[in-house]
Design an enzyme around this catalytic site. Structure first.
Site, PDB file in Angstrom:
ATOM      1  N   TYR A 113       0.791  -1.235   0.000  1.00 52.76           N
ATOM      2  CA  TYR A 113       0.000   0.000   0.000  1.00 52.76           C
ATOM      3  C   TYR A 113       0.817   1.277   0.000  1.00 52.76           C
ATOM      4  CZ  TYR A 113      -3.999  -2.977   0.810  1.00 52.76           C
ATOM      5  OH  TYR A 113      -4.966  -3.937   0.674  1.00 52.76           O
TER       6      TYR A 113
ATOM      7  N   ASN B  22      -6.473   4.335  -3.429  1.00 53.15           N
ATOM      8  CA  ASN B  22      -7.215   3.248  -2.798  1.00 53.15           C
ATOM      9  C   ASN B  22      -8.359   3.855  -1.999  1.00 53.15           C
ATOM     10  OD1 ASN B  22      -7.544   0.417  -1.745  1.00 53.15           O
ATOM     11  ND2 ASN B  22      -7.104   1.423   0.200  1.00 53.15           N
ATOM     12  N   GLU B  23      -9.572   3.539  -2.377  1.00 55.67           N
ATOM     13  CA  GLU B  23     -10.750   3.990  -1.622  1.00 55.67           C
ATOM     14  C   GLU B  23     -10.760   5.503  -1.385  1.00 55.67           C
ATOM     15  OE1 GLU B  23     -11.336   1.550   1.880  1.00 55.67           O
ATOM     16  OE2 GLU B  23     -11.553  -0.268   0.685  1.00 55.67           O
TER      17      GLU B  23
ATOM     18  N   ARG C 116     -21.039   3.091  -7.568  1.00 51.08           N
ATOM     19  CA  ARG C 116     -19.867   2.222  -7.740  1.00 51.08           C
ATOM     20  C   ARG C 116     -19.631   1.904  -9.218  1.00 51.08           C
ATOM     21  NH1 ARG C 116     -20.681  -3.932  -6.289  1.00 51.08           N
ATOM     22  NH2 ARG C 116     -21.823  -3.692  -8.244  1.00 51.08           N
TER      23      ARG C 116
ATOM     24  N   GLU D 238      -8.979  -6.445  -2.851  1.00 48.58           N
ATOM     25  CA  GLU D 238      -8.974  -7.023  -1.505  1.00 48.58           C
ATOM     26  C   GLU D 238     -10.171  -7.947  -1.438  1.00 48.58           C
ATOM     27  OE1 GLU D 238      -9.405  -3.782   1.317  1.00 48.58           O
ATOM     28  OE2 GLU D 238      -7.404  -3.003   0.924  1.00 48.58           O
TER      29      GLU D 238
END
Ligand SMILES: *[C@@H]1O[C@H](CO)[C@@H](O)[C@H](O)[C@H]1NC(C)=O
Ligand SMILES: *[C@@H]1O[C@H](CO)[C@@H](O)[C@H](O)[C@H]1NC(C)=O
Ligand SMILES: *[C@@H]1O[C@H](CO)[C@@H](O)[C@H](O)[C@H]1NC(C)=O
Ligand SMILES: *[C@@H]1O[C@H](CO)[C@@H](O)[C@H](O)[C@H]1NC(C)=O
Ligand SMILES: *[C@@H]1O[C@H](CO)[C@@H](O)[C@H](O)[C@H]1NC(C)=O
Ligand SMILES: *[C@@H]1O[C@H](CO)[C@@H](O)[C@H](O)[C@H]1NC(C)=O
Ligand SMILES: *[C@@H]1O[C@H](CO)[C@@H](O)[C@H](O)[C@H]1NC(C)=O
Length: 567
Positions: free
Chosen positions: A97, A166-167, A212, A271
């Site tokens: 990450y 990420n997110e 999404r 993930e």
């Protein structure tokens, strides 16, 4: 199962005497599939591989995001300790990450490459090293950080993909999407300029399909160039925790898989591994690598090798002894190993039968997805530095640890400027309206200096206006009048909407943009307070929390007319 260091050493020795087959295959994307050099289909059979950084629990930190990180690819001993276990698991990829571009990664990268293990590397760092969800910008400091990482890893043959975030984008913050897409565009151009075949990716939080799916399509569309795909990601990751216990395809994945059925680039689970109802059986691996899913998904990344805690519980498949030498595996580990070693995705479709991706037009914004297709420009370091040299009052940080201060001072300076009738539009932006201030791509320290200078000019260069409690200094080399400063500044940013292939920052190393920036530390700064950055070393949330709201953007301050405008 518990391995002492002696057993470990024996395992490691066994590994190293294996005949060194051929170099790891290059992985190529054709349409929405990945292929090896021999034309066989490649599925990501991966695991998240990073020890969790320090998580400071607070109301500001709904995601439990760490504020520090340990670069796992810089720890050669740990990589050789863990490699036998990664091999037992049967993984061919690890996801990491955050990495530190100033460290040496040779030992880990070489060991993993020899073992046929690819890396998926997220380019963001905790705190100010990522695109801010609350007050986003795509700016030189983040771009330079990303480029330094790419340059550091360019020499390795086992980087599969770089994630630009990420997110970062949440249900209540889809207006941040254009900043992430701009990052993908510029990183893609940079990789192309380096003849790198690494893919550009993004890892999305799961959520309601009404935003999404629009986001997935937005990231892989190309608004400008039809089929060139120059602004499209290559690989979309979904952090998907839908399968719990001994579920099945129909109840866990059928809907999501149908939603992505026509997707134009590679998709995978960046993930997976539900923890809300332990134990984790990992039976989803069988579904993920079956023909029910293999036409849409190219495998996934189990979360996580190391222990990691979230509000939902404890993830992690091994524990490491205090002295860092011994790995103890859990039952989770054994179950994942059994599933991974049994899984082989179908070797179809054949590469020759697959057509190249086409890049559709971008989804139209609506009430559940509020992103403009007008993206921020490429951050222009030269323009920002040129501008900074013309500013009459500049931020001179008293410490090297200034990223929190910058955010606070921007708030203060914008508020003071607002009281003078000015505004902070030039440093702000809005991904919903698709409007970006002329300095939106500059380092936060330069943005701050700009606002300080505007305030200083607005008060007729009253020396007391360029203090900010000792955080600012008058620049005696600035043009002598407001109008001269205006025209000098304007000439620096003559084409503020330009997009181009970024180049590497002038010098490497951490913490310095190396560009001769004339503020106190010559370095970069961050505008966020460190609490609302994007997710790094993430503890994922299964679903949207809706917690991130309160868009206190600096652009909200102020009224109309600016004193120092960049006409
Ligand atoms: C990277 O590592 C160097 C050397 O240990 C350290 O000085 C620097 O603070 C690290 N950078 C980050 C972003 O952690
Ligand atoms: C907005 O558009 C997306 C597709 O891009 C769609 O999935 C979603 O349902 C739409 N939202 C509304 C409120 O119509
Ligand atoms: C984050 O802030 C620190 C100072 O606190 C600075 O050294 C570093 O360069 C900043 N990073 C970015 C990407 O702006
Ligand atoms: C940096 O500053 C923050 C807040 O101002 C503080 O919490 C942190 O401990 C400081 N770190 C260092 C290394 O000084
Ligand atoms: C961006 O513009 C939209 C539409 O005008 C507005 O609703 C939103 O509050 C703005 N966002 C920010 C962060 O200023
Ligand atoms: C700089 O600004 C910060 C934040 O407003 C403040 O805490 C600090 O006292 C100021 N002065 C110096 C010398 O850092
Ligand atoms: C961070 O986000 C939370 C909402 O989740 C908000 O309450 C808080 O004020 C934000 N902190 C900063 C420093 O922007």
């Amino acid at each position: 199962m518990r391995f002492g260091s002696r057993a470990l050493a024996a395992l490691a020795a066994a590994v190293s005497i294996l005949p060194n087959v051929s170099a790891i295959s290059k992985i190529t994307r054709t349409g929405r599939y990945l292929y090896k050099d021999d034309g066989s289909r490649f599925y990501i059979k991966g695991i998240a591989y990073q020890e969790q950084g320090v998580v400071v629990a607070s109301d500001d930190n709904a995601f439990g995001e760490p504020s520090t990180f340990v670069d796992p690819l810089a720890l050669g001993d740990a990589c050789s300790r863990d490699l036998p276990f990664l091999q037992q698991l049967g993984v061919n990829a690890v996801r990491v990450y955050s990495v530190n571009s100033s460290l040496n990664h040779d030992a880990c990268m070489q060991a993993f490459s020899n073992a046929g293990i690819y890396t998926i590397i997220d380019l963001a760092l905790p705190l100010n090293g990522s695109i801010d969800r609350i007050s986003p910008s795509w700016s030189t400091n983040i771009l330079d950080q990303y480029i330094r990482t790419i340059d550091t890893f360019a020499k390795y043959d086992n980087v599969l993909a770089y994630n630009v975030g990420n997110e970062v984008i949440l249900q209540d913050g889809t207006g941040v999407s254009p900043y992430v897409k701009a990052a993908a565009r510029d990183i893609k151009a940079y990789l192309a300029s380096k003849q790198s075949s690494a893919l550009v990716g993004y890892a999305a939080i799961n959520g309601a399909a009404n935003w999404r799916d629009a986001l997935a399509n937005f990231l892989s569309c190309d608004p400008s160039n039809g089929n060139s795909g120059s602004t499209a990601i290559d690989i979309y990751g979904l952090n998907d925790y839908e399968w719990c216990g001994n579920s099945n395809f129909d109840s866990a994945y059928a809907r999501t898989t149908a939603d992505y059925a026509g997707y134009n680039v590679v998709a995978y689970f960046s993930e997976f591994g539900c923890i809300t109802s332990p134990p984790r059986l990992w039976t989803e691996v069988g579904a993920l690598f079956s023909s029910q899913m293999s036409d849409v998904w190219s495998g996934g990344i189990a979360f996580s090798y190391f222990q990691a805690a979230s509000v939902q519980g404890q993830f992690g498949m091994v524990t490491i002894s205090e002295d860092g030498k011994t790995v103890t595996t859990s039952d989770d580990f054994g179950r994942l190993r059994d599933q991974y070693t049994a899984a082989t995705g179908p070797n179809s479709p054949s590469q020759g039968s697959v057509t190249a991706s086409s890049f559709p037009t971008c989804p139209t914004a609506n009430s559940t997805f509020v992103a403009s297709t007008n993206l921020p420009p490429t951050p222009n370091e030269a323009a920002c530095n040129c501008l900074e040299s013309t500013l009459s009052c500049r931020f001179t940080p008293a410490t090297t640890n200034y990223s929190t201060t910058v955010g606070e001072l921007i708030g203060t300076a914008c508020s003071l400027l607002g009281q003078q009738g000015g505004n902070c539009d030039d440093i702000g932006g809005n991904g919903t309206t698709g409007t970006y201030g002329r300095l939106s791509g500059c380092d936060p320290t330069i943005k701050l200096s700009f606002v300080m200078s505007q305030f200083y000019e607005a008060t007729n260069r009253n020396p007391a206006s360029c203090s900010f409690a000792g955080n600012a200094t008058i620049n005696t080399n600035a043009p002598s009048s407001v109008s001269a400063a205006n025209s000098a500044a304007s000439s620096c940013v003559s084409n503020p909407a330009a997009t181009f292939t970024p180049s590497a920052p002038a010098s490497g190393g951490s913490g310095s943009s190396g560009n001769g920036g004339s503020n106190g530390n010559g370095g970069n700064g961050g505008s966020n307070s460190g609490s609302n950055g994007s997710s790094n070393g993430a503890i994922p949330l299964v679903a949207q929390t809706g917690a991130i709201v309160g868009l206190v953007s600096v652009t909200l301050v102020g009224i109309a007319s600016a004193f120092m405008t960049l006409a």
